[in-house]
Design a protein around this motif. Structure first.
Motif, PDB file in Angstrom:
ATOM      1  N   MET A  56       0.866  -1.171   0.000  1.00  8.76           N
ATOM      2  CA  MET A  56       0.000   0.000   0.000  1.00  8.76           C
ATOM      3  C   MET A  56       0.904   1.222   0.000  1.00  8.76           C
ATOM      4  SD  MET A  56      -3.136   1.084   2.572  1.00  8.76           S
ATOM      5  CE  MET A  56      -4.222  -0.199   1.922  1.00  8.76           C
ATOM      6  N   ASP A  57       0.781   2.038  -1.052  1.00 12.42           N
ATOM      7  CA  ASP A  57       1.568   3.258  -1.187  1.00 12.42           C
ATOM      8  C   ASP A  57       0.706   4.458  -0.853  1.00 12.42           C
ATOM      9  OD1 ASP A  57       3.633   1.698  -2.127  1.00 12.42           O
ATOM     10  OD2 ASP A  57       3.246   2.127  -4.245  1.00 12.42           O
ATOM     11  N   PHE A  58       1.297   5.390  -0.121  1.00 14.77           N
ATOM     12  CA  PHE A  58       0.646   6.662   0.156  1.00 14.77           C
ATOM     13  C   PHE A  58       1.490   7.748  -0.491  1.00 14.77           C
ATOM     14  CE2 PHE A  58      -0.413   3.874   3.736  1.00 14.77           C
ATOM     15  CZ  PHE A  58      -1.793   3.906   3.675  1.00 14.77           C
ATOM     16  N   ILE A  59       0.925   8.400  -1.517  1.00 12.20           N
ATOM     17  CA  ILE A  59       1.628   9.450  -2.252  1.00 12.20           C
ATOM     18  C   ILE A  59       1.124  10.782  -1.723  1.00 12.20           C
ATOM     19  CG2 ILE A  59       2.032  10.460  -4.530  1.00 12.20           C
ATOM     20  CD1 ILE A  59       1.204   7.426  -5.452  1.00 12.20           C
ATOM     21  N   LEU A  60       2.022  11.532  -1.105  1.00 11.92           N
ATOM     22  CA  LEU A  60       1.635  12.762  -0.435  1.00 11.92           C
ATOM     23  C   LEU A  60       1.480  13.875  -1.465  1.00 11.92           C
ATOM     24  CD1 LEU A  60       3.932  12.504   2.695  1.00 11.92           C
ATOM     25  CD2 LEU A  60       1.689  11.505   2.281  1.00 11.92           C
ATOM     26  N   SER A  61       0.287  14.406  -1.547  1.00 12.82           N
ATOM     27  CA  SER A  61      -0.040  15.317  -2.645  1.00 12.82           C
ATOM     28  C   SER A  61      -0.240  16.750  -2.173  1.00 12.82           C
ATOM     29  CB  SER A  61      -1.305  14.834  -3.364  1.00 12.82           C
ATOM     30  OG  SER A  61      -2.363  14.633  -2.439  1.00 12.82           O
ATOM     31  N   ASP A  62       0.404  17.114  -1.055  1.00 10.69           N
ATOM     32  CA  ASP A  62       0.307  18.508  -0.625  1.00 10.69           C
ATOM     33  C   ASP A  62       1.358  19.328  -1.365  1.00 10.69           C
ATOM     34  OD1 ASP A  62       2.663  17.807   0.530  1.00 10.69           O
ATOM     35  OD2 ASP A  62       1.978  17.972   2.603  1.00 10.69           O
ATOM     36  N   SER A  63       1.759  20.463  -0.811  1.00 12.50           N
ATOM     37  CA  SER A  63       2.692  21.351  -1.514  1.00 12.50           C
ATOM     38  C   SER A  63       4.138  20.860  -1.439  1.00 12.50           C
ATOM     39  CB  SER A  63       2.609  22.761  -0.904  1.00 12.50           C
ATOM     40  OG  SER A  63       2.912  22.720   0.492  1.00 12.50           O
ATOM     41  N   THR A  81       7.438  16.121 -12.044  1.00 15.85           N
ATOM     42  CA  THR A  81       7.225  16.397 -10.627  1.00 15.85           C
ATOM     43  C   THR A  81       7.473  15.166  -9.770  1.00 15.85           C
ATOM     44  OG1 THR A  81       5.558  18.052 -11.217  1.00 15.85           O
ATOM     45  CG2 THR A  81       5.554  17.262  -8.938  1.00 15.85           C
ATOM     46  N   ILE A  82       8.140  15.378  -8.635  1.00 12.55           N
ATOM     47  CA  ILE A  82       8.441  14.326  -7.679  1.00 12.55           C
ATOM     48  C   ILE A  82       7.678  14.600  -6.386  1.00 12.55           C
ATOM     49  CG2 ILE A  82      10.270  13.094  -6.445  1.00 12.55           C
ATOM     50  CD1 ILE A  82      10.584  12.931  -9.445  1.00 12.55           C
ATOM     51  N   LEU A  83       7.027  13.574  -5.857  1.00 10.28           N
ATOM     52  CA  LEU A  83       6.277  13.690  -4.608  1.00 10.28           C
ATOM     53  C   LEU A  83       6.822  12.683  -3.599  1.00 10.28           C
ATOM     54  CD1 LEU A  83       2.635  13.759  -6.064  1.00 10.28           C
ATOM     55  CD2 LEU A  83       3.896  15.711  -5.162  1.00 10.28           C
ATOM     56  N   PRO A  84       6.693  12.981  -2.302  1.00 12.97           N
ATOM     57  CA  PRO A  84       7.079  11.979  -1.289  1.00 12.97           C
ATOM     58  C   PRO A  84       6.137  10.777  -1.353  1.00 12.97           C
ATOM     59  CG  PRO A  84       6.765  14.163  -0.311  1.00 12.97           C
ATOM     60  CD  PRO A  84       6.194  14.220  -1.689  1.00 12.97           C
ATOM     61  N   LEU A  85       6.685   9.611  -1.083  1.00 13.03           N
ATOM     62  CA  LEU A  85       5.912   8.367  -1.092  1.00 13.03           C
ATOM     63  C   LEU A  85       6.242   7.557   0.154  1.00 13.03           C
ATOM     64  CD1 LEU A  85       5.382   5.882  -3.998  1.00 13.03           C
ATOM     65  CD2 LEU A  85       6.599   5.092  -1.974  1.00 13.03           C
ATOM     66  N   LEU A  86       5.232   6.967   0.757  1.00 11.96           N
ATOM     67  CA  LEU A  86       5.432   6.006   1.833  1.00 11.96           C
ATOM     68  C   LEU A  86       4.892   4.672   1.368  1.00 11.96           C
ATOM     69  CD1 LEU A  86       4.765   8.923   3.298  1.00 11.96           C
ATOM     70  CD2 LEU A  86       4.876   7.522   5.350  1.00 11.96           C
ATOM     71  N   ARG A  87       5.717   3.641   1.419  1.00 10.97           N
ATOM     72  CA  ARG A  87       5.285   2.303   1.000  1.00 10.97           C
ATOM     73  C   ARG A  87       5.283   1.361   2.204  1.00 10.97           C
ATOM     74  NH1 ARG A  87       6.807  -1.211  -4.231  1.00 10.97           N
ATOM     75  NH2 ARG A  87       5.017   0.025  -4.896  1.00 10.97           N
ATOM     76  N   PHE A 139      10.154   5.214   3.324  1.00  9.06           N
ATOM     77  CA  PHE A 139       9.924   6.388   2.488  1.00  9.06           C
ATOM     78  C   PHE A 139      10.537   6.175   1.107  1.00  9.06           C
ATOM     79  CE2 PHE A 139       9.735   8.294   6.741  1.00  9.06           C
ATOM     80  CZ  PHE A 139       8.612   9.090   6.636  1.00  9.06           C
ATOM     81  N   GLY A 140      10.014   6.898   0.144  1.00  8.98           N
ATOM     82  CA  GLY A 140      10.557   6.881  -1.199  1.00  8.98           C
ATOM     83  C   GLY A 140      10.050   8.100  -1.950  1.00  8.98           C
ATOM     84  N   PHE A 141      10.013   7.990  -3.271  1.00 12.43           N
ATOM     85  CA  PHE A 141       9.577   9.091  -4.125  1.00 12.43           C
ATOM     86  C   PHE A 141       8.603   8.559  -5.172  1.00 12.43           C
ATOM     87  CE2 PHE A 141      13.926   9.728  -2.755  1.00 12.43           C
ATOM     88  CZ  PHE A 141      13.888  11.004  -2.197  1.00 12.43           C
TER      89      PHE A 141
END
Length: 278
Positions: free
Chosen positions: A87-94, A105-111, A126-128
């Motif tokens: 389950m990946d959570f892609i953080l889509s804030d600023s 564009t690169i966003l922070p990712l938690l897997r 963490f990842g990208f």
């Protein structure tokens, strides 16, 4: 938009631990007393002391961490044969940055990964996430530590408070890694075939040639070359190391059949080898 097309597999499949003796009417050997049943299939044989961690417990706790930290995210779920899951959570804030082209564009990712067959350890890191090609980039290994406590009543997970971990990740890796990405983009590739061949010689990910008697690029090598060419054309830039790394990454995650943990290790190896060419 790629965030609207994220993979959405069902990961909350029914699972349970059952005594092997009930299924076979035979006495099991010590250490192999129970089976893990996932979605009606036996996927593992374990000892009676084994603590089964269902996705409903682990992934729900992981998601609650983000909710408690008030982070905005998109979720991606992957189910491989009802045996291993992510389950990946892609953080889509600023919190994001662009590599060269503003559209890149690169966003922070938690897997978070879990498995019922023992092929993956229960883990989080963490990842990208790169929005251009919807790939996860696992070039660092900032793990999210948590504890698992077993008791007679089941398994209990104690998850950390996420906000501090996330802030340290941003301060230590997320922004600083952009410099590495930028340096890779600055190195143009005059011969993409030679680049792909050299990376494969370094990593042994797969072979460049079709066979010993046919030195034309193999199917996977052609796939890397095609992605590299198409992304370069779409962005209006000359092929470069950054796009080359991402072309390999795309084939690694879409085409090659590897476990989640194996994919992540290969991703880090690819990044290091290609980054060293800069």
């Amino acid at each position: 938009m790629y965030l609207d097309k994220l993979q959405q597999d069902e990961v909350f499949v029914p699972s349970e631990v059952k005594p092997l003796r009930e299924l076979t009417e035979m006495e099991p050997r010590k250490g192999l007393e129970n089976v893990i049943v996932s979605n009606g299939k036996i996927v593992n044989i374990v000892s009676k002391s084994y603590g089964h961690i269902p996705n409903e417990l682990f992934f729900a706790k992981a998601e609650q961490m983000l909710i408690d930290a008030k982070l905005t995210y998109h979720r991606q779920t992957i189910n491989r044969s009802d045996r291993s899951f992510s389950m990946d959570f892609i953080l889509s804030d600023s919190t994001q940055f662009s590599v060269g082209n503003k559209a890149d564009t690169i966003l922070p990712l938690l897997r978070f990964t879990n498995s019922y067959d023992g092929s993956e350890r229960t883990s989080g890191h963490f990842g990208f996430y790169r929005m251009v090609c919807s790939n996860g980039l696992h070039v660092v290994q900032s793990e999210i530590a948590f504890s698992i406590k077993h008791s007679t009543n089941g398994v209990h997970l104690i998850m950390p408070e996420l906000e501090g971990l996330f802030r340290r990740f941003l301060d230590n890796e997320f922004y600083t890694i952009s410099g590495s990405f930028g340096r890779m983009m600055a190195v143009e590739l005059m011969d993409t075939h030679q680049f792909v061949r050299e990376v494969l010689e370094r990593t042994k990910l797969f072979r460049f040639e079709c066979s010993d008697k046919n030195d034309a690029p193999s199917k996977k090598a052609r796939e890397v070359l095609d992605i590299l060419h198409n992304e370069s054309m779409a962005m209006g830039v000359t092929p470069n190391l950054w796009l080359g790394y991402n072309a390999f990454n795309a084939v690694l995650h879409r085409t090659l059949k590897r476990s989640f943990s194996r994919q992540e290790r290969l991703d880090r190896q690819l990044f290091q080898e290609i980054h060293d060419m800069a």
